[in-house]
Design an enzyme around this catalytic site. Structure first.
Site, PDB file in Angstrom:
ATOM      1  N   GLU A  32       0.846  -1.205   0.000  1.00 34.80           N
ATOM      2  CA  GLU A  32       0.000   0.000   0.000  1.00 34.80           C
ATOM      3  C   GLU A  32       0.876   1.248   0.000  1.00 34.80           C
ATOM      4  OE1 GLU A  32      -4.092  -1.017   2.380  1.00 34.80           O
ATOM      5  OE2 GLU A  32      -2.221  -1.326   3.456  1.00 34.80           O
ATOM      6  N   TYR A  33       1.899   1.209   0.841  1.00 39.21           N
ATOM      7  CA  TYR A  33       2.822   2.344   0.938  1.00 39.21           C
ATOM      8  C   TYR A  33       3.416   2.652  -0.433  1.00 39.21           C
ATOM      9  CZ  TYR A  33       6.787   5.180   2.540  1.00 39.21           C
ATOM     10  OH  TYR A  33       7.703   6.189   2.722  1.00 39.21           O
ATOM     11  N   ASP A  34       3.911   1.592  -1.082  1.00 39.65           N
ATOM     12  CA  ASP A  34       4.536   1.784  -2.395  1.00 39.65           C
ATOM     13  C   ASP A  34       3.552   2.377  -3.398  1.00 39.65           C
ATOM     14  OD1 ASP A  34       6.900   0.877  -1.529  1.00 39.65           O
ATOM     15  OD2 ASP A  34       6.668  -1.169  -2.298  1.00 39.65           O
ATOM     16  N   LEU A  80      29.948  16.219  26.018  1.00 42.56           N
ATOM     17  CA  LEU A  80      29.680  15.819  27.405  1.00 42.56           C
ATOM     18  C   LEU A  80      30.967  15.387  28.088  1.00 42.56           C
ATOM     19  CD1 LEU A  80      26.539  13.567  26.851  1.00 42.56           C
ATOM     20  CD2 LEU A  80      26.568  15.806  27.944  1.00 42.56           C
ATOM     21  N   GLU A 108      19.598   8.343  29.783  1.00 38.77           N
ATOM     22  CA  GLU A 108      19.333   8.053  28.372  1.00 38.77           C
ATOM     23  C   GLU A 108      20.431   7.160  27.825  1.00 38.77           C
ATOM     24  OE1 GLU A 108      19.042  11.726  26.218  1.00 38.77           O
ATOM     25  OE2 GLU A 108      17.553  12.532  27.599  1.00 38.77           O
ATOM     26  N   LYS A 110      23.309   6.319  25.355  1.00 35.03           N
ATOM     27  CA  LYS A 110      24.221   7.162  24.573  1.00 35.03           C
ATOM     28  C   LYS A 110      24.378   6.512  23.196  1.00 35.03           C
ATOM     29  CE  LYS A 110      28.642   9.574  24.955  1.00 35.03           C
ATOM     30  NZ  LYS A 110      28.995   9.431  23.585  1.00 35.03           N
ATOM     31  N   ASP A 112      25.510   5.747  19.574  1.00 38.85           N
ATOM     32  CA  ASP A 112      26.818   5.915  18.942  1.00 38.85           C
ATOM     33  C   ASP A 112      26.651   6.349  17.486  1.00 38.85           C
ATOM     34  OD1 ASP A 112      29.494   6.020  18.901  1.00 38.85           O
ATOM     35  OD2 ASP A 112      29.837   3.860  18.841  1.00 38.85           O
ATOM     36  N   ARG A 131      27.437  18.927  14.026  1.00 41.46           N
ATOM     37  CA  ARG A 131      27.965  19.681  15.157  1.00 41.46           C
ATOM     38  C   ARG A 131      29.215  20.472  14.760  1.00 41.46           C
ATOM     39  NH1 ARG A 131      31.771  18.229  19.039  1.00 41.46           N
ATOM     40  NH2 ARG A 131      31.564  19.490  20.901  1.00 41.46           N
ATOM     41  N   GLU A 165      20.760  12.568  17.539  1.00 38.43           N
ATOM     42  CA  GLU A 165      21.854  11.760  17.011  1.00 38.43           C
ATOM     43  C   GLU A 165      21.408  11.010  15.757  1.00 38.43           C
ATOM     44  OE1 GLU A 165      24.447  12.159  18.957  1.00 38.43           O
ATOM     45  OE2 GLU A 165      25.842  10.500  18.595  1.00 38.43           O
ATOM     46  N   TYR A 212      17.112  14.133  21.363  1.00 36.87           N
ATOM     47  CA  TYR A 212      17.252  14.106  22.819  1.00 36.87           C
ATOM     48  C   TYR A 212      17.491  15.465  23.471  1.00 36.87           C
ATOM     49  CZ  TYR A 212      22.088  13.663  21.127  1.00 36.87           C
ATOM     50  OH  TYR A 212      23.269  13.848  20.460  1.00 36.87           O
ATOM     51  N   LYS A 276      21.365  13.153  32.880  1.00 39.45           N
ATOM     52  CA  LYS A 276      21.061  14.587  32.808  1.00 39.45           C
ATOM     53  C   LYS A 276      20.202  14.995  33.999  1.00 39.45           C
ATOM     54  CE  LYS A 276      20.926  14.323  27.770  1.00 39.45           C
ATOM     55  NZ  LYS A 276      20.144  14.357  26.534  1.00 39.45           N
ATOM     56  N   LYS A 300      30.682   5.959  30.186  1.00 38.67           N
ATOM     57  CA  LYS A 300      31.150   5.192  29.019  1.00 38.67           C
ATOM     58  C   LYS A 300      31.344   3.733  29.398  1.00 38.67           C
ATOM     59  CE  LYS A 300      32.260   7.884  25.426  1.00 38.67           C
ATOM     60  NZ  LYS A 300      33.570   8.138  25.120  1.00 38.67           N
ATOM     61  N   CYS A 394      58.285 -16.216   2.239  1.00 40.56           N
ATOM     62  CA  CYS A 394      57.281 -15.175   2.005  1.00 40.56           C
ATOM     63  C   CYS A 394      55.980 -15.826   1.520  1.00 40.56           C
ATOM     64  CB  CYS A 394      57.812 -14.197   0.949  1.00 40.56           C
ATOM     65  SG  CYS A 394      56.537 -13.055   0.366  1.00 40.56           S
ATOM     66  N   CYS A 397      55.631 -14.631  -2.500  1.00 42.43           N
ATOM     67  CA  CYS A 397      56.558 -15.027  -3.566  1.00 42.43           C
ATOM     68  C   CYS A 397      57.396 -16.255  -3.197  1.00 42.43           C
ATOM     69  CB  CYS A 397      57.467 -13.852  -3.925  1.00 42.43           C
ATOM     70  SG  CYS A 397      58.656 -13.498  -2.620  1.00 42.43           S
ATOM     71  N   CYS A 412      60.941 -10.298   3.783  1.00 37.89           N
ATOM     72  CA  CYS A 412      61.075 -11.051   2.536  1.00 37.89           C
ATOM     73  C   CYS A 412      62.335 -10.535   1.832  1.00 37.89           C
ATOM     74  CB  CYS A 412      59.843 -10.822   1.664  1.00 37.89           C
ATOM     75  SG  CYS A 412      60.035 -11.438  -0.008  1.00 37.89           S
ATOM     76  N   CYS A 417      59.188  -8.862  -4.977  1.00 35.64           N
ATOM     77  CA  CYS A 417      57.987  -9.513  -4.430  1.00 35.64           C
ATOM     78  C   CYS A 417      56.734  -8.682  -4.758  1.00 35.64           C
ATOM     79  CB  CYS A 417      58.158  -9.660  -2.922  1.00 35.64           C
ATOM     80  SG  CYS A 417      56.685 -10.221  -2.092  1.00 35.64           S
TER      81      CYS A 417
HETATM   82  S1  IVH Z   1      23.186  15.197  25.236  1.00 32.59           S
HETATM   83  C1  IVH Z   1      24.113  19.471  26.009  1.00 32.59           C
HETATM   84  N1  IVH Z   1      22.161  12.790  24.930  1.00 32.59           N
HETATM   85  O1  IVH Z   1      27.299  11.994  22.805  1.00 32.59           O
HETATM   86  C2  IVH Z   1      23.651  18.140  25.559  1.00 32.59           C
HETATM   87  N2  IVH Z   1      24.182  13.291  23.785  1.00 32.59           N
HETATM   88  O2  IVH Z   1      29.897  12.460  24.069  1.00 32.59           O
HETATM   89  C3  IVH Z   1      24.681  17.395  24.839  1.00 32.59           C
HETATM   90  N3  IVH Z   1      25.021  11.476  22.383  1.00 32.59           N
HETATM   91  O3  IVH Z   1      27.906  15.149  21.365  1.00 32.59           O
HETATM   92  C4  IVH Z   1      24.325  16.095  24.285  1.00 32.59           C
HETATM   93  N4  IVH Z   1      23.398  10.050  22.809  1.00 32.59           N
HETATM   94  O4  IVH Z   1      26.632  13.365  19.944  1.00 32.59           O
HETATM   95  C5  IVH Z   1      23.163  13.633  24.608  1.00 32.59           C
HETATM   96  N5  IVH Z   1      21.127  10.726  24.716  1.00 32.59           N
HETATM   97  C6  IVH Z   1      22.109  11.559  24.396  1.00 32.59           C
HETATM   98  C7  IVH Z   1      23.149  11.171  23.519  1.00 32.59           C
HETATM   99  C8  IVH Z   1      24.174  12.081  23.245  1.00 32.59           C
HETATM  100  C9  IVH Z   1      24.525  10.245  22.127  1.00 32.59           C
HETATM  101  C10 IVH Z   1      26.286  11.996  21.815  1.00 32.59           C
HETATM  102  C11 IVH Z   1      26.219  13.422  21.287  1.00 32.59           C
HETATM  103  C12 IVH Z   1      27.237  14.171  22.105  1.00 32.59           C
HETATM  104  C13 IVH Z   1      28.160  13.059  22.535  1.00 32.59           C
HETATM  105  C14 IVH Z   1      28.962  13.443  23.773  1.00 32.59           C
END
Ligand code: IVH
Length: 657
Positions: A32-34, A80, A108, A110, A112, A131, A165, A212, A276, A300, A394, A397, A412, A417
């Site tokens: 349907e979407y298509d 951060l 939250e 994080k 990547d 950024r 992100e 976020y 936060k 981290k 090697c 060769c 080698c 080579c």
């Molecule tokens: S808050 C002032 N929330 O992590 C608010 N950052 O190491 C700044 N990132 O530059 C960001 N998930 O690219 C925030 N839930 C999240 C995030 C997040 C990933 C990234 C973001 C930031 C980096 C800092």
């Protein structure tokens, strides 16, 4: 009436996108979407004047830009601070408690990926920016519009900026790499994709986005981060469902434990948890450092270690002829990428860890670094493992190898080579050598095997094979033209790049520069005696001997002759102006946007005249060159009383040389 139908179709399709990509609850089928999409594309093609800028047809891409416009963020996009263990999390909480009596946090995931700022005017997406350095980013609107979880239109006709992100799911990443791309992890793949000039490429990469951050909550009468997230969700943004408000440090640590354990189950990569302070008034009281808010931090995850099996130990040959053992592994996912190979460095390394074919090993990968075997799990041995033995020949060769007395490495002994030659050709094109863009290692290997590239001079004759190249898979007219242009441009490089590119033993980029600076021309270096060379500061006997040996060989002299005949520059062009310039040994910082130069271009000009460039202003800075919309660096320069030039003045000073 057609315009009414177009409006209807846009509403249906965007609702379907929202349900599918943000809510994860589709209500219409793919077919349907298509059908709706096809109808919309047809109506827009037949009635181009009715095409709306926020039509979801832009999501399939098509817009191609010449380059990235710079964007100055209204409020800087901050990074951060980091914490790595429980005690650091507790001290973060303690510090907050000095200002706020009973802090509540929002935790939250994080994500990547790479952060993005999205700007809506009257409810419509008008700009997306990376950024960058936090103050100035790049306009990536054409690519952001292809991301289906970024609404082109939100549920209120307001002006608003949100931040989040852009990321690539594990699944899309695996598919992309299965199709021949070679990104180290989903973050690099996402970043590479949003930096495409052609939005069709970004559209094909299947990116996603979580929102976020709301930079101006007070404009919408919002007073907690929790409410900001709810508000953004109501507007139609993709807000991560795993965000959680916690009332105390115990709940916070529980959240972290939970996601440390359950992170592999997520369909996307996370590298930690962001903490936060919830109350925006408290956030304001806590304030910021120069780089990051004091009201938030990122926990981290520790570098991941995983177990896998060594299926084989193989040997590869580098450009110097060094033969290195590597472990082939049963593929495992470590920190975002699937790993199937780890370096074993040299014989001594393998012997000291007693790594055997068939062993279960623990491997570790930190950031972009090549994975390493941490240890062998000897308890898992069943007696079928095969002890390591260094190869005597090697692998390419089959000539014999020689171990240098003072090194753990084997080389080698065959001058001709193939593996060595291919590695040398790859090196010739590399960033600090001739810097020819558009080649991948694979392509050079293929061209070598096809007979188009045997030695360095063949690069400059590659245009003769333009027709054949265009017939190779994955090589369009445009990429060939770009490649040939890059090859042509490299002829003008200053001498030290060529010297480094020639892979003379012991001549690294720095030594090549010293040679260039002291001897000025290739002929002077060719004619220099051992004593001439060894008398130069920082050129020891080993280097002097190696350079002499290289240029004694007829084949190398012949090669230089051929390169010269092809108009490859043989002169040292840095500091050609001879004596000291006003720029010599002064420290420069470039900030803001220059109109007549790119950053790299301006930097090159300064360095050519003997100046140094750095990115941050300190008391050691001599001159700050400030372009348009220069921000905090200019402020700092003024505060420290550092000389500031505008672009006009910079051009004026350059023109003196
Ligand atoms: S808050 C002032 N929330 O992590 C608010 N950052 O190491 C700044 N990132 O530059 C960001 N998930 O690219 C925030 N839930 C999240 C995030 C997040 C990933 C990234 C973001 C930031 C980096 C800092």
């Amino acid at each position: 009436m057609i315009s009414k139908r177009i409006d209807e179709l846009i509403d249906i399709i965007e609702k379907a996108n929202y349900e599918y990509y943000t809510l994860d609850k589709p209500t219409i089928t793919d077919q349907e979407y298509d059908r709706y999409m096809q109808e919309l594309i047809r109506l827009e093609e037949e009635n181009p004047e009715l095409q709306r800028p926020d039509s979801p047809t832009v999501r399939v891409g098509g817009k191609v830009i010449d380059g990235f416009e710079k964007v100055t963020h209204e409020k800087p996009m901050l990074s951060l601070g980091n914490v790595f263990n429980e005690s650091e999390i507790i001290s973060f909480d303690e510090k907050i408690k000095k200002v706020v009596s009973k802090p509540k946090y929002v935790c939250e995931l994080k994500i990547d990926g790479l952060s993005v700022s999205l700007l809506y005017k009257n409810g419509k997406l008008v700009r997306a920016a990376t950024r960058g350095d936090g103050v100035t980013g790049e306009d990536i609107t054409h690519n952001a519009k292809t991301i289906k979880s970024i609404p082109l239109k939100i549920n209120k006709d307001i002006d608003i900026e949100v931040r989040g992100e852009i990321y690539m799911s594990k699944d899309s990443f695996d598919k992309l790499n299965a199709f021949g791309e070679n990104f180290a992890n989903p973050r690099n793949a996402a970043a590479g994709s949003v930096r495409q000039l052609d939005s069709k490429v970004a559209a094909s990469r299947k990116l996603d986005c979580f929102i976020y951050h709301l930079p101006d909550p007070e404009d919408y009468n919002i007073y907690t981060h929790e409410d900001a997230l709810r508000f953004m969700k109501e507007l139609g943004f993709n807000v991560n469902p795993n965000n959680k408000k916690v009332n105390n440090i115990e709940e916070l640590l529980e959240y972290i434990d939970y996601w440390t354990e359950n992170r592999p189950k997520l369909p996307y990569e996370i590298d930690g948890v962001v903490i936060k302070v919830n109350d925006l008034n408290d956030q304001q009281r806590l304030g910021f450092t120069a780089k990051s808010p004091k009201w938030a931090t990122a926990y981290k995850f520790p570098a991941e270690e995983v177990l896998t099996k060594v299926t084989d130990i193989i040997f590869t040959v580098g450009r110097t002829g060094q033969v290195t053992p590597s472990a082939n592994l049963e593929p495992v996912r470590v920190m975002g990428s699937v790993i199937s190979r780890a370096t074993l460095h040299n014989e001594d390394y393998v012997v000291s860890k007693d790594i055997r074919k068939g062993d279960i090993v623990s491997i570790k990968k930190a950031g972009d670094v090549i994975p390493e075997v941490v240890k062998v799990i000897t308890e898992r041995r069943d007696g079928t493992e095969i002890p390591f033995e260094m190869t005597k020949v090697c692998p390419i060769c089959h000539h014999s190898l020689k171990r240098k007395d003072e090194e753990a490495a084997y080389y080698c002994t065959n001058e001709h080579c193939d593996a060595k030659k291919i590695e040398k050709l790859i090196h010739f094109t590399s960033r600090h050598a001739m810097y020819i863009e558009g080649f991948g290692d694979r392509i050079i290997e293929d061209f070598y095997n096809l007979g188009y590239l045997k030695n360095y001079d063949d690069f400059y004759k590659l245009y003769e094979h333009k027709k054949e190249l265009a017939e190779l898979e994955g090589f369009g007219e445009k990429s060939i033209n770009n490649l040939l242009e890059s090859i042509e441009n490299s002829k003008k490089n200053s001498l030290e790049r060529l010297l480094f590119g020639l892979s003379i033993r012991h001549v690294g980029a720095k030594t090549a520069d010293i040679l260039g600076k002291n001897f000025k021309t290739m002929d002077n270096i060719i004619n220099a005696s051992f004593d001439d060379l060894a008398s130069i500061k920082d050129i020891g006997d080993t280097i002097a001997k190696s350079v002499c040996d290289f240029f004694k060989k007829e084949e190398n002299l012949d090669l230089i002759k051929k390169l010269r005949a092809l108009n490859v520059n043989m002169m040292y062009l840095k500091e050609q102006i001879g004596e000291k310039t006003y720029f010599t040994d002064k420290n420069f910082v470039l900030t803001g946007t220059l109109e007549r130069f790119s950053r790299d271009n301006a930097k090159e000009k300064i360095e050519l005249l003997g100046g140094n460039c750095s990115t941050s202003v300190s008391k050691n800075t001599d001159i700050v060159i400030a372009g348009k919309e220069a921000g905090s660096k200019l402020d700092k320069a003024n505060k420290l009383g550092i000389e500031v030039w505008d672009e006009e003045k910079f051009i004026n000073e350059l023109s003196k040389y």
